[in-house]
Structure formats: C-alpha cells, structure tokens
Design a protein around this motif. Structure first.
Motif, PDB file in Angstrom:
ATOM      1  N   LYS A  90       0.831  -1.206   0.000  1.00  0.00           N
ATOM      2  CA  LYS A  90       0.000   0.000   0.000  1.00  0.00           C
ATOM      3  C   LYS A  90       0.866   1.256   0.000  1.00  0.00           C
ATOM      4  O   LYS A  90       0.609   2.199  -0.754  1.00  0.00           O
ATOM      5  N   GLU A  91       1.907   1.289   0.841  1.00  0.00           N
ATOM      6  CA  GLU A  91       2.796   2.445   0.888  1.00  0.00           C
ATOM      7  C   GLU A  91       3.579   2.590  -0.416  1.00  0.00           C
ATOM      8  O   GLU A  91       3.760   3.701  -0.919  1.00  0.00           O
ATOM      9  N   PHE A  92       4.053   1.479  -0.958  1.00  0.00           N
ATOM     10  CA  PHE A  92       4.789   1.509  -2.219  1.00  0.00           C
ATOM     11  C   PHE A  92       3.921   2.123  -3.307  1.00  0.00           C
ATOM     12  O   PHE A  92       4.341   3.041  -4.022  1.00  0.00           O
ATOM     13  N   ILE A  93       2.691   1.662  -3.398  1.00  0.00           N
ATOM     14  CA  ILE A  93       1.769   2.176  -4.409  1.00  0.00           C
ATOM     15  C   ILE A  93       1.521   3.670  -4.195  1.00  0.00           C
ATOM     16  O   ILE A  93       1.504   4.446  -5.159  1.00  0.00           O
ATOM     17  N   ILE A 106       7.403   6.741 -19.067  1.00  0.00           N
ATOM     18  CA  ILE A 106       7.491   6.627 -17.610  1.00  0.00           C
ATOM     19  C   ILE A 106       6.099   6.494 -17.000  1.00  0.00           C
ATOM     20  O   ILE A 106       5.884   5.681 -16.094  1.00  0.00           O
ATOM     21  N   LYS A 107       5.135   7.272 -17.498  1.00  0.00           N
ATOM     22  CA  LYS A 107       3.756   7.166 -17.002  1.00  0.00           C
ATOM     23  C   LYS A 107       3.210   5.757 -17.203  1.00  0.00           C
ATOM     24  O   LYS A 107       2.605   5.180 -16.294  1.00  0.00           O
ATOM     25  N   LYS A 108       3.425   5.214 -18.393  1.00  0.00           N
ATOM     26  CA  LYS A 108       2.942   3.855 -18.679  1.00  0.00           C
ATOM     27  C   LYS A 108       3.609   2.837 -17.766  1.00  0.00           C
ATOM     28  O   LYS A 108       2.959   1.912 -17.267  1.00  0.00           O
ATOM     29  N   MET A 109       4.897   2.998 -17.547  1.00  0.00           N
ATOM     30  CA  MET A 109       5.621   2.063 -16.687  1.00  0.00           C
ATOM     31  C   MET A 109       5.144   2.163 -15.237  1.00  0.00           C
ATOM     32  O   MET A 109       4.983   1.137 -14.563  1.00  0.00           O
ATOM     33  N   LEU A 110       4.932   3.375 -14.756  1.00  0.00           N
ATOM     34  CA  LEU A 110       4.429   3.544 -13.390  1.00  0.00           C
ATOM     35  C   LEU A 110       3.041   2.943 -13.238  1.00  0.00           C
ATOM     36  O   LEU A 110       2.773   2.229 -12.269  1.00  0.00           O
ATOM     37  N   ASN A 111       2.165   3.230 -14.199  1.00  0.00           N
ATOM     38  CA  ASN A 111       0.818   2.655 -14.143  1.00  0.00           C
ATOM     39  C   ASN A 111       0.865   1.139 -14.221  1.00  0.00           C
ATOM     40  O   ASN A 111       0.109   0.454 -13.528  1.00  0.00           O
ATOM     41  N   GLY A 112       1.756   0.610 -15.049  1.00  0.00           N
ATOM     42  CA  GLY A 112       1.900  -0.837 -15.153  1.00  0.00           C
ATOM     43  C   GLY A 112       2.379  -1.450 -13.846  1.00  0.00           C
ATOM     44  O   GLY A 112       1.887  -2.503 -13.421  1.00  0.00           O
ATOM     45  N   LEU A 113       3.329  -0.790 -13.181  1.00  0.00           N
ATOM     46  CA  LEU A 113       3.832  -1.288 -11.903  1.00  0.00           C
ATOM     47  C   LEU A 113       2.747  -1.212 -10.835  1.00  0.00           C
ATOM     48  O   LEU A 113       2.573  -2.152 -10.048  1.00  0.00           O
ATOM     49  N   ILE A 114       2.001  -0.129 -10.818  1.00  0.00           N
ATOM     50  CA  ILE A 114       0.891   0.005  -9.866  1.00  0.00           C
ATOM     51  C   ILE A 114      -0.119  -1.117 -10.095  1.00  0.00           C
ATOM     52  O   ILE A 114      -0.542  -1.787  -9.143  1.00  0.00           O
ATOM     53  N   ASN A 115      -0.493  -1.344 -11.347  1.00  0.00           N
ATOM     54  CA  ASN A 115      -1.459  -2.409 -11.652  1.00  0.00           C
ATOM     55  C   ASN A 115      -0.905  -3.779 -11.264  1.00  0.00           C
ATOM     56  O   ASN A 115      -1.631  -4.617 -10.724  1.00  0.00           O
ATOM     57  N   ASN A 147      -1.079  -4.141  -7.516  1.00  0.00           N
ATOM     58  CA  ASN A 147      -2.465  -4.319  -7.086  1.00  0.00           C
ATOM     59  C   ASN A 147      -2.977  -5.725  -7.371  1.00  0.00           C
ATOM     60  O   ASN A 147      -3.872  -6.205  -6.687  1.00  0.00           O
ATOM     61  N   ASP A 148      -2.406  -6.373  -8.377  1.00  0.00           N
ATOM     62  CA  ASP A 148      -2.882  -7.696  -8.792  1.00  0.00           C
ATOM     63  C   ASP A 148      -2.202  -8.859  -8.091  1.00  0.00           C
ATOM     64  O   ASP A 148      -2.657  -9.979  -8.185  1.00  0.00           O
ATOM     65  N   LYS A 149      -1.084  -8.615  -7.433  1.00  0.00           N
ATOM     66  CA  LYS A 149      -0.363  -9.745  -6.863  1.00  0.00           C
ATOM     67  C   LYS A 149      -0.210  -9.653  -5.366  1.00  0.00           C
ATOM     68  O   LYS A 149      -0.334  -8.581  -4.780  1.00  0.00           O
ATOM     69  N   VAL A 150       0.056 -10.777  -4.774  1.00  0.00           N
ATOM     70  CA  VAL A 150       0.344 -10.820  -3.355  1.00  0.00           C
ATOM     71  C   VAL A 150       1.764 -10.307  -3.178  1.00  0.00           C
ATOM     72  O   VAL A 150       2.673 -10.739  -3.880  1.00  0.00           O
ATOM     73  N   PHE A 151       1.950  -9.376  -2.276  1.00  0.00           N
ATOM     74  CA  PHE A 151       3.231  -8.695  -2.111  1.00  0.00           C
ATOM     75  C   PHE A 151       3.859  -9.143  -0.794  1.00  0.00           C
ATOM     76  O   PHE A 151       3.236  -9.088   0.245  1.00  0.00           O
ATOM     77  N   THR A 152       5.081  -9.596  -0.893  1.00  0.00           N
ATOM     78  CA  THR A 152       5.787  -9.987   0.338  1.00  0.00           C
ATOM     79  C   THR A 152       7.099  -9.238   0.406  1.00  0.00           C
ATOM     80  O   THR A 152       7.767  -9.030  -0.603  1.00  0.00           O
ATOM     81  N   ILE A 153       7.462  -8.861   1.590  1.00  0.00           N
ATOM     82  CA  ILE A 153       8.736  -8.184   1.843  1.00  0.00           C
ATOM     83  C   ILE A 153       9.701  -9.237   2.392  1.00  0.00           C
ATOM     84  O   ILE A 153       9.356  -9.984   3.302  1.00  0.00           O
TER      85      ILE A 153
END
Length: 121
Positions: A60-63, A102-111, A114-120
């Motif tokens: 959430k913070e990363f996004i 850069i906008k497309k890449m940022l939006n792609g990373l955000i998407n 949002n779609d995957k389980v994130f683990t640190i």
C-alpha cells in the motif's frame, strides 16, 4: 524485486533527471528560483519517490509513493510545455515521449502490485 535500482522505470526516470538538469542550465538566470528550480524538483521527485516507496514495508505504501511519482511526472510535463511556450526550449517532444513511457511504466507497476500478493523479504 531486489531493489528499486532493478526497476526499469527507476532507471528511465534517472536518465531524464540528467537530461533536465542539462537543458535547464541554459535557462535565463532570472528563472533560477522559478521554472528551473521547479523542473529540477519535479524530475528529482520521480526516481526519489520510486526509491522511497520500494523501501517501505507495505504494498500500500509503495503504491502511494508510485502515485506521488506519477504526480511529479505530470508536473514536469506541464513545466516542459511552459518552458516551450516561453521559448526556453524549442522542442519538447523527446521529453514528452520519455514522460509518456514513464507514465505507462508507473501505471503498469501500480497495476502489477495491485494484482499480486506482495511480500517483503
């Protein structure tokens, strides 16, 4: 992901920092505390927020930081158009193409986040 330095969007945003610093050094001296400073702050904010977000402990913070970086990209886009209108820059198409990427890449990373389980690790 290993670190923010492994992200293509971070690398691409670092490249545009160098280019913006290079072109703004030729802006009129009366713009040192105006448009020159604003453009430099905006462009530095892009990779900085990607890095800060990647260093946080939650998806959430990363996004959230990626969205801040996206806002800085939009600021820079506006400032480039202002610089062109004031004839400080002749043609900003090259920069606008980089910004779109850069906008497309940022939006792609955000998407992606949002779609995957994130683990640190």
């Amino acid at each position: 992901m290993k670190t923010h330095k492994d992200l293509d969007v971070w690398k691409k945003s670092m490249d545009i920092v160098t280019e913006i610093y290079r072109v703004t050094k030729d802006f009129p001296k009366e713009e040192v505390y105006g448009l020159t400073n604003q453009m430099r702050r905006s462009v530095v904010s892009i990779p900085s927020n990607i890095a800060e977000g990647a260093g946080r402990n939650s998806k959430k913070e990363f996004i959230q930081f990626l969205y801040v970086a996206l806002g800085s990209v939009s600021e820079l886009e506006t400032q480039l158009l202002i610089a062109q209108n004031l004839t400080y820059l002749k043609d900003v198409r090259q920069f606008l193409d980089q910004i779109d990427s850069i906008k497309k890449m940022l939006n792609g990373l955000i998407n992606h986040l949002n779609d995957k389980v994130f683990t640190i690790h």
